[in-house]
Design a protein around this motif. Structure first.
Motif, PDB file in Angstrom:
ATOM      1  N   THR A 156       0.821  -1.217   0.000  1.00 34.26           N
ATOM      2  CA  THR A 156       0.000   0.000   0.000  1.00 34.26           C
ATOM      3  C   THR A 156       0.861   1.276   0.000  1.00 34.26           C
ATOM      4  O   THR A 156       0.333   2.377   0.154  1.00 34.26           O
ATOM      5  CB  THR A 156      -0.968  -0.001   1.192  1.00 34.26           C
ATOM      6  N   ARG A 157       2.164   1.110  -0.193  1.00 31.01           N
ATOM      7  CA  ARG A 157       3.020   2.281  -0.465  1.00 31.01           C
ATOM      8  C   ARG A 157       2.475   3.017  -1.686  1.00 31.01           C
ATOM      9  O   ARG A 157       2.647   4.207  -1.853  1.00 31.01           O
ATOM     10  CB  ARG A 157       4.425   1.758  -0.788  1.00 31.01           C
ATOM     11  N   TRP A 158       1.839   2.241  -2.571  1.00 27.31           N
ATOM     12  CA  TRP A 158       1.144   2.795  -3.738  1.00 27.31           C
ATOM     13  C   TRP A 158      -0.327   2.418  -3.557  1.00 27.31           C
ATOM     14  O   TRP A 158      -0.618   1.265  -3.178  1.00 27.31           O
ATOM     15  CB  TRP A 158       1.697   2.186  -5.029  1.00 27.31           C
ATOM     16  N   PRO A 159      -1.244   3.352  -3.822  1.00 26.69           N
ATOM     17  CA  PRO A 159      -2.656   3.057  -3.501  1.00 26.69           C
ATOM     18  C   PRO A 159      -3.156   1.774  -4.155  1.00 26.69           C
ATOM     19  O   PRO A 159      -2.938   1.544  -5.351  1.00 26.69           O
ATOM     20  CB  PRO A 159      -3.401   4.271  -4.050  1.00 26.69           C
ATOM     21  N   ARG A 160      -3.790   0.943  -3.348  1.00 26.55           N
ATOM     22  CA  ARG A 160      -4.381  -0.317  -3.807  1.00 26.55           C
ATOM     23  C   ARG A 160      -5.896  -0.185  -3.781  1.00 26.55           C
ATOM     24  O   ARG A 160      -6.445   0.497  -2.913  1.00 26.55           O
ATOM     25  CB  ARG A 160      -4.008  -1.479  -2.871  1.00 26.55           C
ATOM     26  N   VAL A 161      -6.548  -0.849  -4.692  1.00 27.12           N
ATOM     27  CA  VAL A 161      -8.015  -0.856  -4.708  1.00 27.12           C
ATOM     28  C   VAL A 161      -8.511  -2.271  -4.937  1.00 27.12           C
ATOM     29  O   VAL A 161      -7.799  -3.101  -5.522  1.00 27.12           O
ATOM     30  CB  VAL A 161      -8.591   0.060  -5.823  1.00 27.12           C
ATOM     31  N   ALA A 162      -9.729  -2.520  -4.462  1.00 25.20           N
ATOM     32  CA  ALA A 162     -10.418  -3.766  -4.798  1.00 25.20           C
ATOM     33  C   ALA A 162     -11.420  -3.426  -5.903  1.00 25.20           C
ATOM     34  O   ALA A 162     -11.990  -2.324  -5.912  1.00 25.20           O
ATOM     35  CB  ALA A 162     -11.137  -4.320  -3.577  1.00 25.20           C
ATOM     36  N   MET A 163     -11.592  -4.365  -6.820  1.00 22.48           N
ATOM     37  CA  MET A 163     -12.517  -4.144  -7.939  1.00 22.48           C
ATOM     38  C   MET A 163     -13.350  -5.403  -8.161  1.00 22.48           C
ATOM     39  O   MET A 163     -12.969  -6.485  -7.734  1.00 22.48           O
ATOM     40  CB  MET A 163     -11.742  -3.802  -9.222  1.00 22.48           C
ATOM     41  N   TRP A 164     -14.470  -5.216  -8.828  1.00 20.19           N
ATOM     42  CA  TRP A 164     -15.318  -6.363  -9.116  1.00 20.19           C
ATOM     43  C   TRP A 164     -16.059  -6.143 -10.434  1.00 20.19           C
ATOM     44  O   TRP A 164     -16.227  -5.007 -10.898  1.00 20.19           O
ATOM     45  CB  TRP A 164     -16.347  -6.562  -8.000  1.00 20.19           C
ATOM     46  N   ARG A 165     -16.484  -7.244 -11.038  1.00 23.52           N
ATOM     47  CA  ARG A 165     -17.454  -7.178 -12.137  1.00 23.52           C
ATOM     48  C   ARG A 165     -18.379  -8.378 -11.987  1.00 23.52           C
ATOM     49  O   ARG A 165     -18.001  -9.397 -11.389  1.00 23.52           O
ATOM     50  CB  ARG A 165     -16.780  -7.157 -13.512  1.00 23.52           C
ATOM     51  N   PRO A 166     -19.604  -8.242 -12.486  1.00 27.92           N
ATOM     52  CA  PRO A 166     -20.526  -9.372 -12.357  1.00 27.92           C
ATOM     53  C   PRO A 166     -20.050 -10.535 -13.206  1.00 27.92           C
ATOM     54  O   PRO A 166     -19.415 -10.335 -14.249  1.00 27.92           O
ATOM     55  CB  PRO A 166     -21.861  -8.818 -12.865  1.00 27.92           C
ATOM     56  N   VAL A 167     -20.353 -11.726 -12.746  1.00 25.66           N
ATOM     57  CA  VAL A 167     -19.954 -12.921 -13.492  1.00 25.66           C
ATOM     58  C   VAL A 167     -20.755 -13.025 -14.796  1.00 25.66           C
ATOM     59  O   VAL A 167     -20.235 -13.411 -15.827  1.00 25.66           O
ATOM     60  CB  VAL A 167     -20.111 -14.145 -12.569  1.00 25.66           C
ATOM     61  N   VAL A 168     -22.023 -12.636 -14.709  1.00 20.48           N
ATOM     62  CA  VAL A 168     -22.823 -12.564 -15.937  1.00 20.48           C
ATOM     63  C   VAL A 168     -22.837 -11.100 -16.362  1.00 20.48           C
ATOM     64  O   VAL A 168     -23.320 -10.247 -15.609  1.00 20.48           O
ATOM     65  CB  VAL A 168     -24.266 -13.056 -15.698  1.00 20.48           C
ATOM     66  N   PRO A 169     -22.232 -10.775 -17.533  1.00 20.31           N
ATOM     67  CA  PRO A 169     -22.160  -9.372 -17.920  1.00 20.31           C
ATOM     68  C   PRO A 169     -23.547  -8.763 -18.101  1.00 20.31           C
ATOM     69  O   PRO A 169     -24.459  -9.450 -18.570  1.00 20.31           O
ATOM     70  CB  PRO A 169     -21.414  -9.388 -19.263  1.00 20.31           C
ATOM     71  N   PRO A 170     -23.734  -7.474 -17.712  1.00 22.04           N
ATOM     72  CA  PRO A 170     -25.035  -6.844 -17.921  1.00 22.04           C
ATOM     73  C   PRO A 170     -25.317  -6.720 -19.417  1.00 22.04           C
ATOM     74  O   PRO A 170     -24.401  -6.568 -20.200  1.00 22.04           O
ATOM     75  CB  PRO A 170     -24.874  -5.462 -17.270  1.00 22.04           C
ATOM     76  N   ARG A 171     -26.601  -6.800 -19.800  1.00 19.80           N
ATOM     77  CA  ARG A 171     -26.942  -6.680 -21.226  1.00 19.80           C
ATOM     78  C   ARG A 171     -26.782  -5.247 -21.697  1.00 19.80           C
ATOM     79  O   ARG A 171     -27.029  -4.332 -20.958  1.00 19.80           O
ATOM     80  CB  ARG A 171     -28.401  -7.091 -21.428  1.00 19.80           C
TER      81      ARG A 171
END
Ligand SMILES: CC(C)(COP(=O)(O)OP(=O)(O)OC[C@H]1O[C@@H](n2cnc3c(N)ncnc32)[C@H](O)[C@@H]1OP(=O)(O)O)[C@@H](O)C(=O)NCCC(=O)NCCS
Length: 171
Positions: A156-171
């Motif tokens: 975290t000396r460099w900013p860290r982020v958590a990310m997500w995307r849905p497993v089924v992509p939105p239409r």
């Protein structure tokens, strides 16, 4: 082509990881470039669990790989690395897609990861692939522990982020 990783691939995966990590030196992130790849026995646990995929060349040699963990019931990308000589051909994107299909097959809802916010080929890249930031308040207990562990390792000396995307992509 993408296939599941084999035990025979593991040394090559470490080579890919070291080569891919070199890019971080251009941003002064030598600590990240110098980070050793996972040891073979840890890589083997992903192979045994069927959660390690490789992108192979025409001779069946891995040129890129992805490892997935299950974190809070979601498919969490532990690592995705593409050999720099084979970058920019969509292999990273295709590996992320393969892991997403796997997650769908296992009834999971989300694909998650943690990454550097400001490294151009990290968070901005994932954002282009449909990942969104996940606020700390929305982290499950296992993801929270993982982020805490990254802080303990000094990432975290460099900013860290958590990310997500849905497993089924939105239409
Ligand atoms: C991030 C990574 C997996 C992307 O793999 P890839 O197969 O090259 O990516 P794709 O071909 O799917 O997408 C390429 C896009 O990624 C981004 N990208 C890749 N390398 C980049 C770099 N050095 N600088 C800026 N953007 C980059 C660009 O948007 C690029 O688009 P372009 O080819 O049109 O320029 C790969 O660059 C890598 O292994 N990097 C080092 C290890 C790493 O950071 N892993 C992720 C840890 S969280």
């Amino acid at each position: 082509m993408i296939r599941l990783a084999h035990a025979d691939d593991l040394g090559l995966l470490q080579d890919i990881e070291r080569a891919a990590g070199e890019a971080f030196r251009s941003l002064g992130m030598d600590q990240i470039a110098d980070d050793e790849p996972l040891p073979v026995d840890e890589l083997q646990t992903y192979v045994a669990a069927g959660r390690a995929w490789v992108y192979v060349d025409g001779l069946d040699f891995p040129v890129a790989y992805l490892l997935t963990d299950v974190v809070d019931g979601n498919a969490h990308v532990e690592q995705v690395s593409v050999h720099p000589e084979q970058a920019h051909q969509g292999f990273g994107r295709e590996l992320l897609h393969a892991a997403r299909i796997w997650a769908r097959g296992h009834g999971m809802q989300r694909q998650t990861l943690s990454t550097f916010r400001d490294v151009p080929w990290n968070a901005p890249y994932y954002r282009r692939l449909g990942f969104e930031m996940l606020d700390a308040g929305s982290w499950g207990p296992e993801l929270a522990r993982l982020m805490e562990h990254e802080a303990e390792l000094g990432l975290t000396r460099w900013p860290r982020v958590a990310m997500w995307r849905p497993v089924v992509p939105p239409r």
